[in-house]
Design a protein around this motif. Structure first.
Motif, PDB file in Angstrom:
ATOM      1  N   MET A  19       1.034  -1.121   0.022  1.00  0.00           N
ATOM      2  CA  MET A  19       0.102  -0.037   0.189  1.00  0.00           C
ATOM      3  C   MET A  19       0.839   1.228   0.182  1.00  0.00           C
ATOM      4  O   MET A  19       0.547   2.170  -0.836  1.00  0.00           O
ATOM      5  N   LEU A  20       1.968   1.142   0.732  1.00  0.00           N
ATOM      6  CA  LEU A  20       2.606   2.528   0.987  1.00  0.00           C
ATOM      7  C   LEU A  20       3.594   2.684  -0.243  1.00  0.00           C
ATOM      8  O   LEU A  20       3.549   3.698  -0.785  1.00  0.00           O
ATOM      9  N   LEU A  21       4.052   1.554  -1.032  1.00  0.00           N
ATOM     10  CA  LEU A  21       4.852   1.652  -2.420  1.00  0.00           C
ATOM     11  C   LEU A  21       3.811   2.288  -3.220  1.00  0.00           C
ATOM     12  O   LEU A  21       4.230   3.066  -4.134  1.00  0.00           O
ATOM     13  N   GLY A  22       2.486   1.967  -3.337  1.00  0.00           N
ATOM     14  CA  GLY A  22       1.702   2.428  -4.371  1.00  0.00           C
ATOM     15  C   GLY A  22       1.166   3.795  -3.970  1.00  0.00           C
ATOM     16  O   GLY A  22       1.200   4.683  -4.984  1.00  0.00           O
ATOM     17  N   ILE A  23       1.325   4.191  -2.740  1.00  0.00           N
ATOM     18  CA  ILE A  23       1.045   5.686  -2.475  1.00  0.00           C
ATOM     19  C   ILE A  23       2.166   6.376  -2.772  1.00  0.00           C
ATOM     20  O   ILE A  23       1.907   7.368  -3.364  1.00  0.00           O
ATOM     21  N   ALA A  24       3.514   5.902  -2.471  1.00  0.00           N
ATOM     22  CA  ALA A  24       4.639   6.717  -2.768  1.00  0.00           C
ATOM     23  C   ALA A  24       4.683   6.785  -4.401  1.00  0.00           C
ATOM     24  O   ALA A  24       5.119   8.081  -4.821  1.00  0.00           O
ATOM     25  N   SER A  55       4.501  10.489  -6.091  1.00  0.00           N
ATOM     26  CA  SER A  55       5.603  10.971  -6.825  1.00  0.00           C
ATOM     27  C   SER A  55       5.076  11.403  -8.067  1.00  0.00           C
ATOM     28  O   SER A  55       5.549  12.629  -8.660  1.00  0.00           O
ATOM     29  N   ILE A  56       4.210  10.783  -8.936  1.00  0.00           N
ATOM     30  CA  ILE A  56       3.664  11.196 -10.187  1.00  0.00           C
ATOM     31  C   ILE A  56       3.071  12.554 -10.068  1.00  0.00           C
ATOM     32  O   ILE A  56       3.259  13.160 -10.861  1.00  0.00           O
ATOM     33  N   GLY A  57       2.086  12.416  -9.116  1.00  0.00           N
ATOM     34  CA  GLY A  57       1.174  13.527  -8.914  1.00  0.00           C
ATOM     35  C   GLY A  57       1.940  14.638  -8.822  1.00  0.00           C
ATOM     36  O   GLY A  57       1.888  15.762  -9.553  1.00  0.00           O
ATOM     37  N   LEU A  58       2.789  14.673  -7.644  1.00  0.00           N
ATOM     38  CA  LEU A  58       3.578  15.844  -7.486  1.00  0.00           C
ATOM     39  C   LEU A  58       4.732  16.153  -8.596  1.00  0.00           C
ATOM     40  O   LEU A  58       4.757  17.489  -8.633  1.00  0.00           O
ATOM     41  N   GLY A  59       4.949  15.317  -9.174  1.00  0.00           N
ATOM     42  CA  GLY A  59       5.991  15.505 -10.344  1.00  0.00           C
ATOM     43  C   GLY A  59       5.158  16.069 -11.489  1.00  0.00           C
ATOM     44  O   GLY A  59       5.763  17.118 -12.164  1.00  0.00           O
ATOM     45  N   TRP A  60       4.098  16.270 -11.630  1.00  0.00           N
ATOM     46  CA  TRP A  60       3.178  17.115 -12.658  1.00  0.00           C
ATOM     47  C   TRP A  60       2.779  18.462 -11.994  1.00  0.00           C
ATOM     48  O   TRP A  60       2.907  19.490 -12.640  1.00  0.00           O
ATOM     49  N   LEU A  61       2.626  18.526 -10.523  1.00  0.00           N
ATOM     50  CA  LEU A  61       1.791  19.644 -10.145  1.00  0.00           C
ATOM     51  C   LEU A  61       2.871  20.308  -9.516  1.00  0.00           C
ATOM     52  O   LEU A  61       2.723  21.651  -9.672  1.00  0.00           O
ATOM     53  N   ALA A  62       4.090  20.020  -9.017  1.00  0.00           N
ATOM     54  CA  ALA A  62       5.261  20.818  -8.388  1.00  0.00           C
ATOM     55  C   ALA A  62       6.447  19.982  -8.657  1.00  0.00           C
ATOM     56  O   ALA A  62       6.827  19.410  -7.742  1.00  0.00           O
TER      57      ALA A  62
END
Length: 158
Positions: A17-22, A26-33
């Protein structure tokens, strides 16, 4: 079946679960910030090699557990104490491999969020899963666990 056979270290499978969340964070923040990692070619190659090493270690550890005919799910009771293969140099080679995989992806693709979340997820896995798994293994395997834990580092180095 004894009481220790029925116990399990966790109710939830925290590590995957933590691997998937991480990864998703990472992908989301890579796009947003965006938080760029160094973009030199050698850094990307190093990252690719680290990700492949992590993937290979994951597969080796999973195959070792399967050959031992033991449970691989982190929220279920252990059937056997596996101390050979990758478990001979780390008590947690799958979690180590997952950390290397995330960090390698971050370096390979220039997204430092993967590196940040690799470290944060390793810390969370240590607290939410590893410590509980170790208590479970100590109860389940007694002196065999104590001897193994004394000889083999939790991650990679003591």
């Amino acid at each position: 079946m004894s009481v220790s056979d029925k116990t399990r270290p966790n109710v939830l499978p925290w590590p995957p679960m933590l691997l998937g969340i991480a990864a998703l964070a990472s992908i989301g923040l890579g796009w947003l910030a965006p938080l760029p990692a160094p973009s030199a070619r050698w850094v990307s190659l190093l990252g690719g090699a680290l990700a492949l090493l992590g993937l290979a270690l994951d597969v080796w550890a999973i195959l070792t557990m399967r050959s031992a005919k033991t449970n691989i799910l982190p929220h279920r009771a252990a059937d056997r104490l596996v101390t050979w293969g990758p478990f001979g140099f780390s008590r947690n080679p799958i979690y180590l491999a997952n950390t290397w995989l995330l960090a390698g992806i971050g370096l390979a693709f220039g997204n430092a969020w993967f590196i940040v979340f690799a470290l944060l997820s390793a810390l969370a896995v240590d607290r939410l899963a590893i410590r509980r798994e170790e208590r479970h293994l100590a109860i389940r395997f007694g002196n065999d666990w104590i001897e193994y834990a004394a000889q083999t580092p939790r991650w990679l180095i003591r």
